[in-house]
Design an enzyme around this catalytic site. Structure first.
Site, short mmCIF file in Angstrom:
data_model
loop_
_atom_site.label_atom_id
_atom_site.label_comp_id
_atom_site.label_asym_id
_atom_site.label_seq_id
_atom_site.Cartn_x
_atom_site.Cartn_y
_atom_site.Cartn_z
N SER A 1 0.81 -1.22 0.00
CA SER A 1 0.00 0.00 0.00
C SER A 1 0.85 1.27 0.00
O SER A 1 0.46 2.28 -0.60
CB SER A 1 -0.93 0.01 1.22
OG SER A 1 -1.91 -1.00 1.12
N GLU B 1 -10.21 7.32 1.86
CA GLU B 1 -9.78 5.93 1.72
C GLU B 1 -10.77 4.98 2.39
O GLU B 1 -11.04 5.09 3.59
CB GLU B 1 -8.40 5.69 2.34
CG GLU B 1 -7.92 4.24 2.04
CD GLU B 1 -6.69 3.83 2.81
OE1 GLU B 1 -5.92 3.02 2.26
OE2 GLU B 1 -6.49 4.29 3.95
N ASP C 1 -5.29 0.74 -4.70
CA ASP C 1 -3.83 0.74 -4.71
C ASP C 1 -3.29 -0.60 -5.19
O ASP C 1 -2.19 -0.69 -5.72
CB ASP C 1 -3.28 1.08 -3.31
CG ASP C 1 -3.95 0.29 -2.20
OD1 ASP C 1 -4.89 -0.49 -2.48
OD2 ASP C 1 -3.56 0.46 -1.03
#
Length: 449
Positions: free
Chosen positions: A79, A252, A299
């Site tokens: 990530s 996110e 991601d």
């Protein structure tokens, strides 16, 4: 090919630079490979209708993105490296937070937005100093340096201003420590601090805001009083951030990934539901504020999830629609109080077969035996019998759900597959086609000139 795409993004930006959006909202759904959005479509489907209903993701799907890190880390990203690429347009090594392969700081699109006078914010369901938000905010050679990253949220400045005007998520453990209370630092510098999630509707517009609602990451959607906590925080941010110079907001959906790492389909689908609700909030905002761009991508993909396993051409998401608690909570109940089949069935929302009950009893016995065999070693590491049984029984429950749904997994880690890209609003056409994650940052940088 990457160079061609990047060049195209640069050339296109000259044409649209005068029309660049005032507001840019970047959404990263951590771990959300293509199997997740496909699974969510079927999970969300109304079985009473003959057609498969589409989701908001289907409406705005514009392309795909490759995710590989710098060559030193191979082809499968973590990530941190991927977030650094999405934020800065620079490939780096796995673990890198806003630095290149030589550990030198690289500028992010959030930094650029702040530099040109926009308001900035981050909204996450992980701790706010986790890999993705951190890569947009600061620079560190390792994502594991959580305390250093938390400190830099306060210590670093852009044009003598704090990096973000609004930060919402978890992270008490890293911001309130014995060696430093970073929350007090923020409060003494004029920040409005809240640790009560229910106070989100009363954010002061004349102060920067720090909201922390958990020790680390926020509780799972399945266990939270508000099943749509990401969308609720997003709505609060959208009410707070707009101003004459515009805003840059990073959102996110952190825990889609955590469900994948746990091979927990129920966990990931509940987090996807929160993400869809968030996208609906953003869609309404764009309708009311058309000078806004929204981009959503992942991601990387996590878990190697398959919807249809073991050679059986079927997937049955109905078994995860009625859960009243997370598999972690179910397992915790067993670890603390023993296996109660009636309680477990209530949490699962379906009746267990005699064979399933026998299997769970067998796994419980194995978990207790495992503890007995390793008690001295585990106690030295700070493990308890309850925590040991919880870990074992959570795996047993997720495997039971996998069998019911016919869900498969290839790994508890990440995979190297391309991830989907979604975009709507002003200049969304710039994200159509096959991209690389650095191209997304490059295009946003051009829109922020």
């Amino acid at each position: 090919m990457k160079k061609i795409l990047s060049s195209l993004a640069l050339l296109t930006s000259f044409h649209v630079s005068a029309e660049a959006p005032q507001n840019i909202i970047m959404v990263v759904s951590d771990g959300m490979g293509p199997a997740y959005t496909t699974a969510y479509r079927y999970y969300n489907d109304d079985p009473a209708t003959p057609e498969i209903e589409t989701t908001i993701f289907d409406k705005y799907h514009v392309g795909s993105s490759s995710t590989y890190p710098a060559k030193v880390s191979g082809l499968v990203t973590d990530s941190a490296a991927s977030a650094t690429a999405l934020a800065s347009g620079v490939k780096s090594y796995n673990g890198a937070i806003g630095v290149d392969v030589n550990e030198q700081p690289v500028k992010s699109v959030l930094h650029q937005a702040k530099q040109i006078g926009k308001k900035t914010g981050i909204v996450v369901t992980s701790q706010i100093n986790h890999a993705t938000p951190a890569a947009y905010m600061v620079h560190n050679k390792s994502r594991q340096n959580y305390d250093e990253i938390a400190d830099s949220y306060f210590d670093n400045r852009i044009n003598d201003q704090f990096i973000a005007d609004l930060m919402l998520g978890g992270g008490w453990q890293y911001f309130i420590r014995k060696d430093r209370n970073v929350v007090n630092d923020f409060k003494s510098s004029g920040f409005h601090y809240l640790d009560d999630y229910n106070q989100l509707s009363n954010l002061p517009k004349d102060k920067p805001v720090l909201g922390l609602f958990a020790d680390k990451g926020m509780p799972q959607a399945l266990d939270y009083g508000d099943k749509y906590r990401l969308s609720t925080m997003t709505a609060a941010a959208l009410d707070y951030l707009p101003n004459d110079k515009g805003m840059f907001l990073l959102i996110e959906a952190s825990q889609v990934d955590w469900g994948g790492h746990s091979n927990d389909i129920a966990y990931s689908m509940s987090e996807m539901s929160d993400l869809e609700k968030t996208m609906a909030v953003l869609e309404k905002f764009v309708e009311q504020n058309p000078d806004t761009l929204v981009v959503l991508t992942a991601d990387h993909s996590t878990g190697g999830m398959t919807i249809g396993a073991n050679g059986d051409y079927a997937w049955h998401p109905t078994w995860i629609k009625n859960l009243t608690a997370s598999t972690q909570s179910m397992a915790q109940e067993i670890g603390d109080n023993g296996l109660d089949v009636l309680k477990l069935q209530q949490a699962l929302g379906f009746q267990l077969t005699p064979e399933e009950q026998d299997e769970l009893t067998t796994q419980m016995d194995k978990a207790l035996a495992y503890w007995t065999e390793n008690e001295i070693k585990f106690l030295a590491k700070g493990y308890s019998q309850a925590s040991t049984v919880t870990r074992k029984m959570r795996k047993a429950i997720t495997q039971l759900i996998d069998k019911r749904t016919n869900t498969g997994w290839t790994t508890s880690g990440h995979t190297g597959v391309d991830v989907p890209v979604y975009a709507f609003g002003k200049n969304s056409e710039l994200f159509i086609g096959q991209l690389d994650n650095v191209d997304i940052a490059t295009t946003i940088f051009n829109l922020l000139k």
